[in-house]
Design a protein around this motif. Structure first.
Motif, PDB file in Angstrom:
ATOM      1  N   PRO A 132       0.797  -1.230   0.000  1.00 42.65           N
ATOM      2  CA  PRO A 132       0.000   0.000   0.000  1.00 42.65           C
ATOM      3  C   PRO A 132       0.830   1.281   0.000  1.00 42.65           C
ATOM      4  CG  PRO A 132       0.034  -0.955   2.180  1.00 42.65           C
ATOM      5  CD  PRO A 132       0.708  -1.957   1.275  1.00 42.65           C
ATOM      6  N   ASP A 133       2.139   1.168   0.257  1.00 39.05           N
ATOM      7  CA  ASP A 133       3.006   2.347   0.235  1.00 39.05           C
ATOM      8  C   ASP A 133       4.448   1.889   0.046  1.00 39.05           C
ATOM      9  OD1 ASP A 133       3.869   1.387   2.725  1.00 39.05           O
ATOM     10  OD2 ASP A 133       2.637   2.790   3.859  1.00 39.05           O
TER      11      ASP A 133
ATOM     12  N   PHE B  17       1.862   0.833  -4.248  1.00 36.72           N
ATOM     13  CA  PHE B  17       1.237   2.149  -4.344  1.00 36.72           C
ATOM     14  C   PHE B  17       2.130   3.184  -3.657  1.00 36.72           C
ATOM     15  CE2 PHE B  17      -3.389   0.315  -4.375  1.00 36.72           C
ATOM     16  CZ  PHE B  17      -3.102  -0.328  -5.572  1.00 36.72           C
TER      17      PHE B  17
ATOM     18  N   LYS C 142       2.106   6.714  -1.128  1.00 39.34           N
ATOM     19  CA  LYS C 142       1.276   7.320  -0.081  1.00 39.34           C
ATOM     20  C   LYS C 142       1.837   8.666   0.309  1.00 39.34           C
ATOM     21  CE  LYS C 142       1.884   5.896   4.185  1.00 39.34           C
ATOM     22  NZ  LYS C 142       1.843   5.029   5.381  1.00 39.34           N
TER      23      LYS C 142
ATOM     24  N   ILE D 152      -3.591   7.968  -1.206  1.00 38.28           N
ATOM     25  CA  ILE D 152      -2.962   6.850  -1.899  1.00 38.28           C
ATOM     26  C   ILE D 152      -3.011   7.090  -3.404  1.00 38.28           C
ATOM     27  CG2 ILE D 152      -3.136   4.381  -2.442  1.00 38.28           C
ATOM     28  CD1 ILE D 152      -2.150   4.835   0.358  1.00 38.28           C
TER      29      ILE D 152
ATOM     30  N   ALA E  97      -2.605   5.023  -6.667  1.00 41.43           N
ATOM     31  CA  ALA E  97      -2.588   3.605  -7.024  1.00 41.43           C
ATOM     32  C   ALA E  97      -1.923   3.363  -8.365  1.00 41.43           C
ATOM     33  CB  ALA E  97      -4.014   3.066  -7.050  1.00 41.43           C
TER      34      ALA E  97
ATOM     35  N   LEU F 173      -3.219  -7.194  -0.096  1.00 44.80           N
ATOM     36  CA  LEU F 173      -2.503  -6.040   0.448  1.00 44.80           C
ATOM     37  C   LEU F 173      -1.602  -6.517   1.578  1.00 44.80           C
ATOM     38  CD1 LEU F 173      -5.295  -3.323   0.542  1.00 44.80           C
ATOM     39  CD2 LEU F 173      -3.088  -3.099  -0.605  1.00 44.80           C
TER      40      LEU F 173
ATOM     41  N   ASP G  41       1.408  -5.653   4.457  1.00 49.78           N
ATOM     42  CA  ASP G  41       2.104  -4.606   5.219  1.00 49.78           C
ATOM     43  C   ASP G  41       2.654  -5.226   6.500  1.00 49.78           C
ATOM     44  OD1 ASP G  41       3.119  -2.087   5.664  1.00 49.78           O
ATOM     45  OD2 ASP G  41       1.186  -1.079   5.610  1.00 49.78           O
TER      46      ASP G  41
ATOM     47  N   THR H 161      -4.358   3.512   5.771  1.00 52.86           N
ATOM     48  CA  THR H 161      -3.536   3.245   4.583  1.00 52.86           C
ATOM     49  C   THR H 161      -4.092   2.058   3.810  1.00 52.86           C
ATOM     50  OG1 THR H 161      -1.522   4.158   5.582  1.00 52.86           O
ATOM     51  CG2 THR H 161      -1.242   2.603   3.785  1.00 52.86           C
ATOM     52  N   LEU H 162      -4.384   0.958   4.502  1.00 53.99           N
ATOM     53  CA  LEU H 162      -4.933  -0.217   3.828  1.00 53.99           C
ATOM     54  C   LEU H 162      -6.330   0.067   3.278  1.00 53.99           C
ATOM     55  CD1 LEU H 162      -2.530  -1.968   4.694  1.00 53.99           C
ATOM     56  CD2 LEU H 162      -4.175  -3.717   5.398  1.00 53.99           C
TER      57      LEU H 162
ATOM     58  N   ALA I 217      -6.076   2.078   0.098  1.00 58.14           N
ATOM     59  CA  ALA I 217      -5.566   1.212  -0.968  1.00 58.14           C
ATOM     60  C   ALA I 217      -6.654   0.241  -1.431  1.00 58.14           C
ATOM     61  CB  ALA I 217      -4.339   0.459  -0.481  1.00 58.14           C
TER      62      ALA I 217
ATOM     63  N   GLY J 256      -6.319  -8.411   3.409  1.00 59.16           N
ATOM     64  CA  GLY J 256      -5.356  -7.597   4.145  1.00 59.16           C
ATOM     65  C   GLY J 256      -4.469  -8.520   4.961  1.00 59.16           C
TER      66      GLY J 256
END
Length: 306
Positions: free
Chosen positions: A167-168, A189, A191, A201, A203, A216, A218, A226-227, A230, A244
Motif C-alpha cells: 500500500p506504500d 502504491f 502514499k 494513496i 494507485a 494487500l 504490510d 492506509t490499507l 488502498a 489484508g
C-alpha cells in the motif's frame, strides 16, 4: 541448556507454544495492582543459574513497560544468569528521526531503556525504515526475524493466482520479498500522509493482472487508513475486495470494522492476539531464542577469567 520462560499478562498462549518448541519450562510470576494502581510482582519459581526469557508483545507499551522492567530486575536479582525479552511486536520504532523541532526520538530512548534491563531481545519484523538494523539503537544482543516466508506459505496454501500489493513504499520490503518467494506479480502504491488518519494513496494501474486475487501486504495494521484507502483504489479498478495480510495487527480504534466494511478478509500472525491470527510465530521465535541464549553463554565462557 537450562532455560525458563515467563509470560507477561496476555502472553500465556505464545509462551507455552515457545516453551514446547524449545523444550523448557514456564515459570510463574504473580502480577497484580494495588488499589492505587501501583504494581505488585512476586516470583514463584527458582531461577538461580537459569537463562530466563520474558515473553511480552508490546502492543500497549505505555501500560506494560513498568511491570516489564520490574519483572526483569526481579529475575536478575533472583540469580538468573541471563534475562531475555521475546517481544513478537516491538513498539516505539516509528519515531526514527525528528520530523519537527523539539520532538523526542522515542525509538532510541525506548531502546536504551530495554537495553538497560535485558541481555537479549528477539522480535519479528520491527519497523526498520531509517535504521538498517536494531543494533543501531540497541546495545544488547538482538535478533530481528522476518515473517515473510510464513506469510508467503499462507498465500500458497489459501490463494490461487495472487497479486501482491504494497500500500506504500515502506511496504515494498514485505511485498517484494513475499512475491519473490511465491513467484507472483506485485505492485506498490505511493502514499502521502497529511496526519495520523489523513492519508492519500496513488494507485498503480493493475489492469494487466485482472483475474488475480489482490493481497494487500504490510508490516502493521494500526489505524487501518492506509490499507482502507488502498482497498478502495483496488475496488475502483474492478478487482474483488483484497485480503489484508499483515505481520502485526494492532487494529487501533475502528480499523477492523472499517476494513471489514470494505469486504476485506484480514489475516495476521499471532504476534498480537486477535481474531485475525492465522499464522503462528512460536517456531521461529523459539529457534531464535535458543540460539541467542547459546551464543550469550558461549560468549560468557570465552570472556571468563582463566
Amino acid at each position: 541448556m537450562t532455560m525458563m520462560l515467563f509470560p507477561m499478562p496476555g502472553n500465556e498462549r505464545m509462551t507455552y507454544a515457545i516453551a514446547e518448541r524449545v523444550g523448557c519450562s514456564v515459570g510463574k510470576l504473580e502480577l497484580r495492582r494495588f488499589p492505587d494502581g501501583e504494581s505488585y510482582i512476586r516470583l514463584h519459581s527458582a531461577v538461580a543459574g537459569c537463562a530466563v526469557a520474558v515473553v511480552c508483545t508490546l502492543a500497549r507499551p505505555d501500560d506494560q513497560f513498568l511491570q516489564l522492567l520490574f519483572a526483569a530486575r526481579l529475575l536478575r536479582e533472583s540469580g538468573a544468569r541471563s534475562v531475555h525479552l521475546v517481544a513478537p511486536y516491538l513498539a516505539y520504532m516509528r519515531q526514527d528521526r525528528r520530523f519537527h523541532d523539539g520532538e523526542a526520538l522515542t525509538s532510541r530512548q525506548f531502546a536504551q531503556l530495554i537495553s538497560a534491563e535485558f541481555d537479549g531481545l528477539v522480535t519479528v519484523d520491527p519497523h526498520l525504515h531509517r535504521y538498517s538494523n536494531l543494533q543501531e539503537i540497541y546495545s544488547i544482543e538482538t535478533e530481528a526475524l522476518t515473517a515473510s516466508p510464513l506469510l508467503a506459505q499462507w498465500i500458497c496454501d489459501h490463494v490461487e493466482a495472487p497479486l501482491i500489493i504494497g500500500p506504500d513504499s515502506e511496504s515494498e520490503q514485505w511485498a517484494g520479498a513475499i512475491a519473490g518467494l511465491i513467484d507472483a506479480p506485485h505492485a506498490v502504491f505511493t502514499k502521502s500522509r497529511r496526519g495520523d488518519r489523513d492519508v492519500l494513496i496513488a494507485a498503480a494501474n493493475l489492469s494487466a493482472w485482472k483475474g488475480r486475487m489482490p493481497i494487500l501486504v504490510d508490516d502493521v495494521i494500526s489505524s487501518g487508513h492506509t490499507l482502507a484507502n488502498a482497498a478502495r483504489e483496488i475496488l475502483e479498478q474492478g478487482f474483488p475486495a483484497p485480503i489484508g495480510l499483515a505481520v502485526h495487527g494492532l487494529f487501533a480504534s475502528d480499523a477492523e470494522a472499517m476494513l471489514r466494511g470494505l469486504g476485506c478478509r484480514l489475516v495476521t500472525t499471532d504476534s498480537i492476539p486477535h481474531s485475525s491470527n492465522a499464522i503462528a510465530l512460536a517456531a521461529i521465535l523459539g529457534n531464535a531464542l535458543g540460539g541467542q541464549v547459546a551464543a550469550i553463554d558461549a560468549k560468557r565462557l570465552r570472556n571468563r577469567p582463566k
